[in-house]
Design a protein around this motif. Structure first.
Motif, PDB file in Angstrom:
ATOM      1  N   LYS A 217     -51.106  42.388 -16.517  1.00 46.86           N
ATOM      2  CA  LYS A 217     -52.119  42.037 -15.523  1.00 46.86           C
ATOM      3  C   LYS A 217     -53.427  41.724 -16.239  1.00 46.86           C
ATOM      4  O   LYS A 217     -53.669  42.176 -17.366  1.00 46.86           O
ATOM      5  CB  LYS A 217     -52.300  43.134 -14.490  1.00 46.86           C
ATOM      6  CG  LYS A 217     -52.816  44.454 -14.999  1.00 46.86           C
ATOM      7  CD  LYS A 217     -52.908  45.460 -13.840  1.00 46.86           C
ATOM      8  CE  LYS A 217     -53.229  46.839 -14.341  1.00 46.86           C
ATOM      9  NZ  LYS A 217     -53.310  47.811 -13.259  1.00 46.86           N
ATOM     10  N   LEU A 218     -54.250  40.948 -15.550  1.00 49.05           N
ATOM     11  CA  LEU A 218     -55.589  40.652 -16.041  1.00 49.05           C
ATOM     12  C   LEU A 218     -56.554  41.637 -15.398  1.00 49.05           C
ATOM     13  O   LEU A 218     -56.497  41.859 -14.192  1.00 49.05           O
ATOM     14  CB  LEU A 218     -55.987  39.218 -15.678  1.00 49.05           C
ATOM     15  CG  LEU A 218     -55.199  38.112 -16.370  1.00 49.05           C
ATOM     16  CD1 LEU A 218     -55.649  36.751 -15.855  1.00 49.05           C
ATOM     17  CD2 LEU A 218     -55.352  38.181 -17.884  1.00 49.05           C
TER      18      LEU A 218
ATOM     19  N   ARG B   7     -61.476  37.988 -18.476  1.00 43.68           N
ATOM     20  CA  ARG B   7     -60.476  38.994 -18.125  1.00 43.68           C
ATOM     21  C   ARG B   7     -59.673  39.335 -19.373  1.00 43.68           C
ATOM     22  O   ARG B   7     -59.418  38.489 -20.220  1.00 43.68           O
ATOM     23  CB  ARG B   7     -59.520  38.486 -17.034  1.00 43.68           C
ATOM     24  CG  ARG B   7     -60.191  38.254 -15.685  1.00 43.68           C
ATOM     25  CD  ARG B   7     -60.617  39.570 -15.056  1.00 43.68           C
ATOM     26  NE  ARG B   7     -61.213  39.402 -13.746  1.00 43.68           N
ATOM     27  CZ  ARG B   7     -62.510  39.357 -13.512  1.00 43.68           C
ATOM     28  NH1 ARG B   7     -63.377  39.429 -14.513  1.00 43.68           N
ATOM     29  NH2 ARG B   7     -62.967  39.238 -12.273  1.00 43.68           N
TER      30      ARG B   7
ATOM     31  N   LEU C 112     -56.070  40.739 -20.834  1.00 45.33           N
ATOM     32  CA  LEU C 112     -54.656  40.872 -20.498  1.00 45.33           C
ATOM     33  C   LEU C 112     -54.174  42.208 -21.056  1.00 45.33           C
ATOM     34  O   LEU C 112     -54.271  42.461 -22.262  1.00 45.33           O
ATOM     35  CB  LEU C 112     -53.844  39.732 -21.109  1.00 45.33           C
ATOM     36  CG  LEU C 112     -52.334  39.816 -20.896  1.00 45.33           C
ATOM     37  CD1 LEU C 112     -51.998  39.631 -19.414  1.00 45.33           C
ATOM     38  CD2 LEU C 112     -51.615  38.788 -21.755  1.00 45.33           C
TER      39      LEU C 112
ATOM     40  N   PHE D  66     -48.677  33.282 -19.093  1.00 47.37           N
ATOM     41  CA  PHE D  66     -49.053  34.163 -17.993  1.00 47.37           C
ATOM     42  C   PHE D  66     -50.552  34.047 -17.713  1.00 47.37           C
ATOM     43  O   PHE D  66     -50.975  33.888 -16.558  1.00 47.37           O
ATOM     44  CB  PHE D  66     -48.688  35.613 -18.322  1.00 47.37           C
ATOM     45  CG  PHE D  66     -49.119  36.592 -17.268  1.00 47.37           C
ATOM     46  CD1 PHE D  66     -48.318  36.845 -16.166  1.00 47.37           C
ATOM     47  CD2 PHE D  66     -50.346  37.257 -17.370  1.00 47.37           C
ATOM     48  CE1 PHE D  66     -48.723  37.741 -15.176  1.00 47.37           C
ATOM     49  CE2 PHE D  66     -50.757  38.152 -16.391  1.00 47.37           C
ATOM     50  CZ  PHE D  66     -49.943  38.390 -15.285  1.00 47.37           C
TER      51      PHE D  66
ATOM     52  N   LYS E 138     -51.547  30.594 -16.154  1.00 44.19           N
ATOM     53  CA  LYS E 138     -51.146  30.508 -14.742  1.00 44.19           C
ATOM     54  C   LYS E 138     -52.079  31.317 -13.850  1.00 44.19           C
ATOM     55  O   LYS E 138     -52.463  30.869 -12.773  1.00 44.19           O
ATOM     56  CB  LYS E 138     -49.698  30.986 -14.567  1.00 44.19           C
ATOM     57  CG  LYS E 138     -48.677  29.983 -15.071  1.00 44.19           C
ATOM     58  CD  LYS E 138     -47.264  30.502 -14.882  1.00 44.19           C
ATOM     59  CE  LYS E 138     -46.254  29.480 -15.364  1.00 44.19           C
ATOM     60  NZ  LYS E 138     -44.871  29.967 -15.220  1.00 44.19           N
ATOM     61  N   GLU E 139     -52.457  32.502 -14.292  1.00 47.96           N
ATOM     62  CA  GLU E 139     -53.361  33.340 -13.505  1.00 47.96           C
ATOM     63  C   GLU E 139     -54.766  32.731 -13.416  1.00 47.96           C
ATOM     64  O   GLU E 139     -55.409  32.796 -12.369  1.00 47.96           O
ATOM     65  CB  GLU E 139     -53.424  34.755 -14.080  1.00 47.96           C
ATOM     66  CG  GLU E 139     -52.129  35.534 -13.924  1.00 47.96           C
ATOM     67  CD  GLU E 139     -51.720  35.731 -12.481  1.00 47.96           C
ATOM     68  OE1 GLU E 139     -52.539  36.249 -11.703  1.00 47.96           O
ATOM     69  OE2 GLU E 139     -50.580  35.367 -12.130  1.00 47.96           O
ATOM     70  N   THR E 140     -55.242  32.145 -14.509  1.00 46.50           N
ATOM     71  CA  THR E 140     -56.580  31.539 -14.477  1.00 46.50           C
ATOM     72  C   THR E 140     -56.594  30.315 -13.570  1.00 46.50           C
ATOM     73  O   THR E 140     -57.606  30.047 -12.922  1.00 46.50           O
ATOM     74  CB  THR E 140     -57.079  31.147 -15.879  1.00 46.50           C
ATOM     75  OG1 THR E 140     -56.205  30.198 -16.464  1.00 46.50           O
ATOM     76  CG2 THR E 140     -57.207  32.353 -16.779  1.00 46.50           C
TER      77      THR E 140
ATOM     78  N   LYS F 206     -54.908  30.029 -10.808  1.00 49.10           N
ATOM     79  CA  LYS F 206     -55.040  30.576  -9.450  1.00 49.10           C
ATOM     80  C   LYS F 206     -56.504  30.905  -9.154  1.00 49.10           C
ATOM     81  O   LYS F 206     -57.005  30.664  -8.054  1.00 49.10           O
ATOM     82  CB  LYS F 206     -54.194  31.846  -9.288  1.00 49.10           C
ATOM     83  CG  LYS F 206     -52.711  31.617  -9.319  1.00 49.10           C
ATOM     84  CD  LYS F 206     -51.979  32.964  -9.265  1.00 49.10           C
ATOM     85  CE  LYS F 206     -50.513  32.831  -9.542  1.00 49.10           C
ATOM     86  NZ  LYS F 206     -49.848  34.161  -9.614  1.00 49.10           N
TER      87      LYS F 206
END
Length: 174
Positions: free
Chosen positions: A4-5, A68, A70, A114, A117-119, A121
């Protein structure tokens, strides 16, 4: 492995110092650049990252940016990302919306994918229609990650020192 970030926090000082020292020992430049600051005054480093996210005290020409870390389930810091909320001229040329890096001992495990992809979003939630993600021409692994996440290569940019920066656009519109 659960990833998770997380927001930068002083409670992760030991984990961060381990992360930071691995980069220093590797002799590589720390990525993202937001983490190159000396962590001796760790509380000030974390506050600086929080201020930058909130747009507080930014130098001329800088934009708010969210950092963030990880972490895995044990809160070991595996990597970090920096998400710029807007683009200036220099960021359009070489920086892009996102900078990310994985500590040397954790590369090749899908962590960069990962994080990207989260950034994306996060940028979509900021209503950024297209994200610019850049990579130096000699960083094949990063370019593969960007393409895997939907990056379409645009025109490259050549810096004054001859370094070629590959620029990728990722459409965030539905």
């Amino acid at each position: 492995m659960s990833l998770k970030l997380v927001k930068p926090t002083t409670s992760l000082q030991d984990a961060y110092m381990d992360f930071y020292q691995e980069w220093v020992n590797s002799g590589e430049e720390i990525i993202p650049s937001a983490l190159r600051k000396d962590p001796t005054n760790f509380e000030a480093l974390v506050q600086g990252l929080i201020d930058t996210e909130e747009g507080v005290g930014l130098p001329e020409g800088y934009v708010p940016a969210t950092t963030r870390w990880l972490v895995d389930e044990k809160y070991k810091i595996l990597g970090a990302c920096n998400i710029r909320h807007d683009l200036t001229g220099p960021l359009l040329e070489t920086g892009g919306h996102v900078g990310y890096g994985v500590r040397p001992s954790e590369r090749g495990n899908g962590h960069a994918t990962f994080m990207l992809k989260e950034t994306l979003k996060f940028l979509k939630a900021l209503e950024v229609p297209r994200a610019l993600v850049t990579s130096n021409d000699d960083n094949e692994a990063s370019m593969r990650v960007i393409e895997k996440c939907g990056g379409m290569q645009g025109l490259p940019f050549t810096e004054e020192d001859g370094n070629v920066v590959r620029r990728f656009w990722i459409d965030l519109r539905d």
